[in-house]
Enzyme design. Structure first.
Site, short mmCIF file in Angstrom:
data_model
loop_
_atom_site.label_atom_id
_atom_site.label_comp_id
_atom_site.label_asym_id
_atom_site.label_seq_id
_atom_site.Cartn_x
_atom_site.Cartn_y
_atom_site.Cartn_z
N LYS A 194 15.39 -31.91 26.52
CA LYS A 194 14.82 -31.13 27.62
C LYS A 194 14.96 -29.63 27.37
O LYS A 194 14.15 -28.84 27.86
CB LYS A 194 15.51 -31.48 28.94
C1 PLP Z 1 14.35 -37.36 29.75
C2 PLP Z 1 14.89 -38.23 28.66
C3 PLP Z 1 14.14 -39.30 28.14
C4 PLP Z 1 12.80 -39.68 28.70
O1 PLP Z 1 11.82 -38.71 28.45
P1 PLP Z 1 10.45 -38.72 29.29
O2 PLP Z 1 9.74 -37.48 28.87
O3 PLP Z 1 10.85 -38.69 30.72
O4 PLP Z 1 9.74 -39.97 28.94
C5 PLP Z 1 14.68 -40.01 27.08
N1 PLP Z 1 15.89 -39.71 26.57
C6 PLP Z 1 16.64 -38.70 27.05
C7 PLP Z 1 17.98 -38.44 26.48
C8 PLP Z 1 16.17 -37.92 28.11
O5 PLP Z 1 16.92 -36.91 28.59
#
Ligand code: PLP
Length: 463
Positions: free
Chosen positions: A112
């Protein structure tokens, strides 16, 4: 570049407006009106660029005239300077065919950060130009919250209200959010699931008594700028593996369908992607939708991969729009049906369009643990539970000879120490860059998982 809503009835916006907006006024999500494309020789010319320079090249067509090439380049430099690895998103080889794309070298240890470090700077840039303040309201299954709070804590003209499902995020995820002491940060633990939190946030975006007084912004992947920033690392990885002359496949641990949708965008832009694998845990609505057209939400089962414990994936609507003929009126009707009954059937057009490049695999707890153990024993890599689900799915998919498979490593193993230790016997240490998290005081409020409670809280606390 103009942006249009998936439900066809909201006004078109330019890039700066779409960055400062949450959900479209018609309840849809914004998308570029058309996909910019790169020819193979333009892609070949990106080989060897530093990450920030590549990011500027890939994102410029989406930004249009809202930022000059120089200014966008500067913001990318600034956003990616905080990463602990010079390559920003390094590739690691596991075996002859399989690779990991490490997306967790940012300040809060999950992918993120790649988008949110940039988004924080974009908010500041566009607000300084327009004047006014932005009130961010978000829901997190753990990682968006910490990354967004890190990206906006202490910044001018922005304040953030972040909802997380109480007791359903890992201890590291929680303290990364709740120990940040900045007056513009408000942490709320709600009694409920991530889906409950996300539904509350979506209602707040549509609530006139709130939007009349505050400009409400989004840090969830309903915000287009987040997806845009994630397109870049698909280019970075594919270029290193020989694009545009060689195709690559990607396996993506999926929750809200944002990360894998960014892969779909990269392919639309001309990057040669052989397959995109949607990897889910036992909360498998996307696997059911993609394998037999059944998009019906059940209850969320808590797992060791909490960031994927999601039933209703916001960005799936963007895919359905894009592969289903871009018919906003028809999609609005279909989504109204889903909102009423929590179930819908994909159309034949949507299924065929999605199936051109996308496949899905579901992994249960044992398959997840086994994938963690194998990565450690066979390749000496400690991986987190989300990445392990992606890797399990990657290995279930056949590819033509010579096509590499890249699994997106979405979080640092230290963020999920207990399941990693259970699977491998090793307890990963927290990198020193996160500091003495557990020695700091936590601050958050607990609210019932109701829309009214959250709305009233925001109205009372927003500046
Ligand atoms: C947010 C997240 C996901 C999922 O990603 P999306 O874009 O919501 O599909 C997978 N793994 C981790 C560690 C995350 O933080």
């Amino acid at each position: 570049m103009q942006y249009v809503s998936t439900r066809g009835r909201a006004p078109a916006l330019n890039f700066s407006a779409v960055t400062l907006t949450g959900l479209a006024a018609d309840g849809g999500l914004y998308l570029p009106e058309r996909w910019p494309t790169f020819a193979p020789d333009q892609i070949a010319a990106m080989r060897g660029l530093p990450y920030a320079a590549l990011a500027q090249k890939v994102m410029q067509p989406f930004v249009g005239t809202c930022l000059s090439a120089d200014r966008l380049g500067e913001l990318c430099e600034q956003a990616y300077a905080r990463f602990a690895h010079k390559a920003v998103t390094p590739l690691v080889q596991l075996d002859q065919r399989d690779w990991l794309l490490e997306l967790f070298h940012g300040p809060t240890l999950a992918f993120k950060d790649v988008a949110l470090q940039l988004l924080g700077l974009l908010f500041e840039e566009f607000l300084a130009r327009e004047g006014g303040r932005l009130t961010i309201v978000g829901a997190t299954s753990g990682d968006t919250g910490s990354a967004a709070i890190d990206a906006v804590a202490g910044r001018e003209n922005v304040e953030i209200f972040m909802l997380h499902p109480k007791g359903r995020v890992s201890d590291v995820q929680r303290v990364q959010m709740t120990t940040v002491r900045a007056p513009n940060v408000h942490n709320i633990a709600i009694e409920g699931s991530f889906d409950d939190a996300q539904a509350i946030v979506k209602r707040i975006f549509a609530e006139e008594s709130v939007t009349a007084r505050h400009r409400i912004g989004a840090v969830n992947s309903i915000n287009w700028a987040r997806l845009m920033a994630q397109v870049v690392y698909y280019f970075a990885a594919a270029l290193q593996l020989g694009a545009p002359d060689r195709r690559a496949a990607f396996s993506v641990p999926t929750g809200n369908f944002g990360d894998v949708f960014a892969g779909h965008v990269a392919a639309r832009m001309g990057l040669p992607i052989e397959k995109l694998v949607v990897a889910t845990n036992v909360n498998d609505i996307l696997h059911r939708a993609l394998s037999n057209g059944d998009y019906s939400a059940g209850d969320v089962t808590p797992t060791a991969s909490p960031s994927m414990d999601i039933q209703v994936s916001s960005n799936f609507e963007r895919l359905l729009f894009d592969v289903g003929g871009r018919d906003g009126a028809a999609l609005a009707e279909q989504m109204r049906g889903f909102d009423a009954s929590r179930a819908m059937q994909l159309t034949d057009g949507q299924r065929t369009g999605a199936g051109e490049r996308i496949v899905s695999v579901r992994a249960d707890a044992d398959q997840m643990s086994l994938a963690m153990r194998r990565a450690w024993e066979e390749s000496g890599e400690l991986i987190d539970p989300h990445t392990a689900i992606g890797l399990h799915a990657a290995r279930c998919v056949d590819l033509p000879p010579g096509v590499p498979m890249v699994t997106l490593a979405t979080a640092h193993p230290a963020k999920f120490r207990d399941p990693v230790e259970q699977a491998t016997g090793l307890r990963p240490g927290l990198p020193t860059r996160v500091g003495d998290l557990f020695a700091r005081e936590e601050r958050y409020d607990v609210l019932p998982g109701t829309y009214e409670a959250v709305r009233d809280y925001i109205m009372d606390h927003a500046a």
